[in-house]
Write an enzyme that holds these catalytic residues in place. Structure first.
Site, PDB file in Angstrom:
ATOM      1  N   ARG A  74       0.818  -1.212   0.000  1.00 53.49           N
ATOM      2  CA  ARG A  74       0.000   0.000   0.000  1.00 53.49           C
ATOM      3  C   ARG A  74       0.850   1.259   0.000  1.00 53.49           C
ATOM      4  O   ARG A  74       0.422   2.297  -0.503  1.00 53.49           O
ATOM      5  CB  ARG A  74      -0.943  -0.011   1.218  1.00 53.49           C
ATOM      6  N   TYR A  78       0.159   4.585  -2.138  1.00 55.54           N
ATOM      7  CA  TYR A  78       0.006   5.908  -1.531  1.00 55.54           C
ATOM      8  C   TYR A  78       0.932   6.933  -2.194  1.00 55.54           C
ATOM      9  O   TYR A  78       0.538   8.081  -2.446  1.00 55.54           O
ATOM     10  CB  TYR A  78       0.300   5.844  -0.030  1.00 55.54           C
ATOM     11  N   TYR A 100     -12.618   9.264   1.937  1.00 59.45           N
ATOM     12  CA  TYR A 100     -13.615   8.671   2.813  1.00 59.45           C
ATOM     13  C   TYR A 100     -13.456   9.195   4.234  1.00 59.45           C
ATOM     14  O   TYR A 100     -12.343   9.346   4.727  1.00 59.45           O
ATOM     15  CB  TYR A 100     -13.397   7.159   2.795  1.00 59.45           C
ATOM     16  N   VAL A 105      -7.673  11.528   9.156  1.00 57.27           N
ATOM     17  CA  VAL A 105      -7.786  10.441  10.133  1.00 57.27           C
ATOM     18  C   VAL A 105      -7.523   9.112   9.440  1.00 57.27           C
ATOM     19  O   VAL A 105      -8.311   8.681   8.590  1.00 57.27           O
ATOM     20  CB  VAL A 105      -9.168  10.441  10.808  1.00 57.27           C
ATOM     21  N   ALA A 132     -14.946   7.965  11.146  1.00 59.61           N
ATOM     22  CA  ALA A 132     -15.485   6.784  11.811  1.00 59.61           C
ATOM     23  C   ALA A 132     -15.462   6.959  13.323  1.00 59.61           C
ATOM     24  O   ALA A 132     -16.320   6.422  14.032  1.00 59.61           O
ATOM     25  CB  ALA A 132     -14.683   5.552  11.398  1.00 59.61           C
ATOM     26  N   GLN A 174      -8.194  -0.517  12.317  1.00 62.67           N
ATOM     27  CA  GLN A 174      -7.689  -1.462  11.312  1.00 62.67           C
ATOM     28  C   GLN A 174      -7.339  -2.802  11.958  1.00 62.67           C
ATOM     29  O   GLN A 174      -6.321  -3.417  11.652  1.00 62.67           O
ATOM     30  CB  GLN A 174      -6.489  -0.863  10.569  1.00 62.67           C
ATOM     31  N   SER A 242     -12.869  -2.600  10.080  1.00 61.13           N
ATOM     32  CA  SER A 242     -13.394  -2.943  11.404  1.00 61.13           C
ATOM     33  C   SER A 242     -12.565  -2.254  12.493  1.00 61.13           C
ATOM     34  O   SER A 242     -11.344  -2.155  12.392  1.00 61.13           O
ATOM     35  CB  SER A 242     -13.354  -4.453  11.619  1.00 61.13           C
ATOM     36  N   THR A 243     -13.242  -1.815  13.522  1.00 58.34           N
ATOM     37  CA  THR A 243     -12.602  -1.169  14.666  1.00 58.34           C
ATOM     38  C   THR A 243     -12.934  -1.961  15.918  1.00 58.34           C
ATOM     39  O   THR A 243     -14.065  -2.430  16.084  1.00 58.34           O
ATOM     40  CB  THR A 243     -13.099   0.283  14.818  1.00 58.34           C
TER      41      THR A 243
END
Length: 273
Positions: A74, A78, A100, A105, A132, A174, A242-243
């Site tokens: 990634r 980036y 998003y 953040v 989020a 994450q 997911s957190t």
């Protein structure tokens, strides 16, 4: 009588804005203005419906999602995203990047792009969006100012020495990628997540409640709020977005002030922002 001088062309600038988490409902008027007034808009939204909606805001919108590839680190993606944003800026365009949630953040590209643009002498701004974390506080009924709230990236907690205050809320981001060092997968393995569980079991009992949270992205949808024992987390259904939320495991311990009981420091009636 002389003719008026022609208006100066608009100066090139970069605006990295937040789309919020929910389709169409979280976009601020300022963020919409940056998107609609840009010469080119680059959209990075992991939800296909949110991305399609964002692309429709400006006819000169394009997606950055094509830069991702399975097995590709990634960090490489980036860097290419940053260069894509800066290329339009250097060509004299008004560029907007739509990201998003909140662009600052858990989003590396906007921070790097804004800093690079300013270093090269361009105007660059970051326009906040509903993240989020904002949704999490509302959906779970958490006031971070009550007993405190610590936020960590899940793998960072695993790979580095961090102290956990179990009298505060713990939020791990994450968690579906916990334990992965390649930055090239979309989900880590159950064995890698078990390493995170074992790290957390140093501070929490096996039966401690672990809340898996995912914010709603559609107005008709509902957030995912699933509670399970901490010891069973490795086998749970987890995604990149997911957190993990762990409630406090012990009460706050008063700190004596010169031998006297301290005054209550929780300012529940005073807004902080």
């Amino acid at each position: 009588m002389t003719d008026a001088a022609p208006p100066s062309p608009p100066r090139p600038h970069l605006a990295c804005v937040g789309l919020g988490m929910m389709l169409g409902a979280h976009l601020t008027p300022r963020a919409r203005g940056w998107l609609e007034g840009a010469d080119v808009v680059w959209v990075a939204a992991s939800d296909p419906l949110v991305e399609a909606w964002a692309l429709a805001l400006n006819p000169n919108s394009r997606s950055l999602q094509g830069l991702y590839a399975e097995g590709r680190p990634r960090q490489h993606t980036y860097r290419e995203m940053v260069e894509t944003l800066l290329a339009g800026l250097r060509a004299g365009r008004r560029v907007a990047g739509a990201f998003y949630g909140h662009p600052g953040v858990f989003a590396q590209v906007p921070h790097v792009a804004v800093a690079r643009a300013r270093a090269e002498g361009f105007e660059a701004v970051m326009e906040p969006g509903i993240s989020a974390a904002d949704c999490l506080y509302a959906d779970l009924g958490i006031d971070p100012g009550h007993v405190g709230c610590a936020h960590y990236e899940a793998s960072q907690l695993l790979f580095y020495r961090r102290l956990i205050d179990t009298s505060a809320w713990l939020v791990l981001w994450q968690v579906g990628l916990a334990g992965d060092r390649t930055y090239a997968v979309r989900e880590s393995s159950a064995a890698q997540r078990q390493q995170l569980v074992e790290r957390l079991l140093r501070d929490y009992p096996p039966e401690h409640p672990a809340i898996v949270y995912e914010a709603a992205t559609l107005p008709v949808g509902r957030p995912r709020i699933e509670t399970l024992p901490l010891a069973g987390l490795a086998g749970a259904r987890l995604h990149m977005h997911s957190t993990l939320v762990l409630p406090p495991a012990r009460p706050l311990e008063p700190e004596p002030l010169h031998g006297a009981e301290p005054a209550v420091s929780i300012r529940s009636a005073t807004p902080a922002g």
